[in-house]
Design a protein around this motif. Structure first.
Motif, PDB file in Angstrom:
ATOM      1  N   THR A 196       0.904  -6.280  18.748  1.00 34.81           N
ATOM      2  CA  THR A 196       1.345  -7.622  18.388  1.00 34.81           C
ATOM      3  C   THR A 196       1.057  -8.506  19.589  1.00 34.81           C
TER       4      THR A 196
ATOM      5  N   LYS B  54       3.929 -17.927  13.801  1.00 36.85           N
ATOM      6  CA  LYS B  54       2.879 -17.257  13.028  1.00 36.85           C
ATOM      7  C   LYS B  54       1.506 -17.898  13.229  1.00 36.85           C
TER       8      LYS B  54
ATOM      9  N   MET C  39      -0.240 -16.550  16.516  1.00 38.03           N
ATOM     10  CA  MET C  39      -0.335 -15.106  16.724  1.00 38.03           C
ATOM     11  C   MET C  39      -1.773 -14.623  16.606  1.00 38.03           C
TER      12      MET C  39
ATOM     13  N   ASN D  12      -0.430  -9.104  14.482  1.00 36.30           N
ATOM     14  CA  ASN D  12       0.935  -8.782  14.080  1.00 36.30           C
ATOM     15  C   ASN D  12       0.938  -7.353  13.561  1.00 36.30           C
ATOM     16  N   GLU D  13       1.252  -6.424  14.447  1.00 34.97           N
ATOM     17  CA  GLU D  13       1.218  -4.995  14.142  1.00 34.97           C
ATOM     18  C   GLU D  13      -0.147  -4.577  13.615  1.00 34.97           C
TER      19      GLU D  13
END
Length: 146
Positions: A113, A5, A8, A11-12
């Motif tokens: 993502t 996380k 990233m 995320n979508e």
């Protein structure tokens, strides 16, 4: 694909379908990459079906201070894959991505993502297709483990 996380970019995250629309990703501080050895790999994909009409391009930007940004490279969409590349060995502390819809609008809003990954087989990116296991295969696997 397993993403950390902290590493990233998106995320979508929704990319609106309108032509020439851009979306900035989250900024990743590379101080958080202390657990990743070697070169850093960036991977991004469209979640769900690829957009039928337009394509999304991805720019990778870096910054020493998180304020002034420099383009490192750009990547064009191939199927569901937006970017699959190595971050150059000499890079700044902060990294972000910019997703941009091309000249033609997408058929619908896209969800993306993207993140830094420790391992990935880049040779198979365009050919990857995830199929759910067949019910018979799952039952056979359960029987084999008993």
């Amino acid at each position: 694909m397993i993403f950390d996380k902290l590493l990233m970019f998106a995320n979508e995250t929704t990319v609106a379908k309108a032509a020439k629309t851009s979306v900035n990703s989250k900024i990743v501080d590379l101080r958080n990459t202390r657990l990743i050895d070697g070169e850093l790999k960036i991977y991004g994909q469209i979640v769900g079906a690829p957009s039928a009409a337009g394509a999304i391009s991805t720019k990778v930007l870096t910054s020493a201070d998180g304020k002034v940004w420099t383009d490192v490279f750009a990547s064009a969409q191939v199927g569901n894959t937006l970017v699959a590349a190595f971050l150059p060995a000499t890079h700044e502390r902060y990294v972000r991505l910019v997703f941009t819809v091309g000249e033609t609008a997408l058929s619908e809003d896209a969800k993306v993502t993207a993140g830094l990954v420790d391992a990935f087989d880049f040779d198979d990116v365009p050919a990857v297709t995830a199929y759910p296991p067949l019910a018979d295969d799952a039952a056979a696997g359960d029987a084999a483990t008993k």
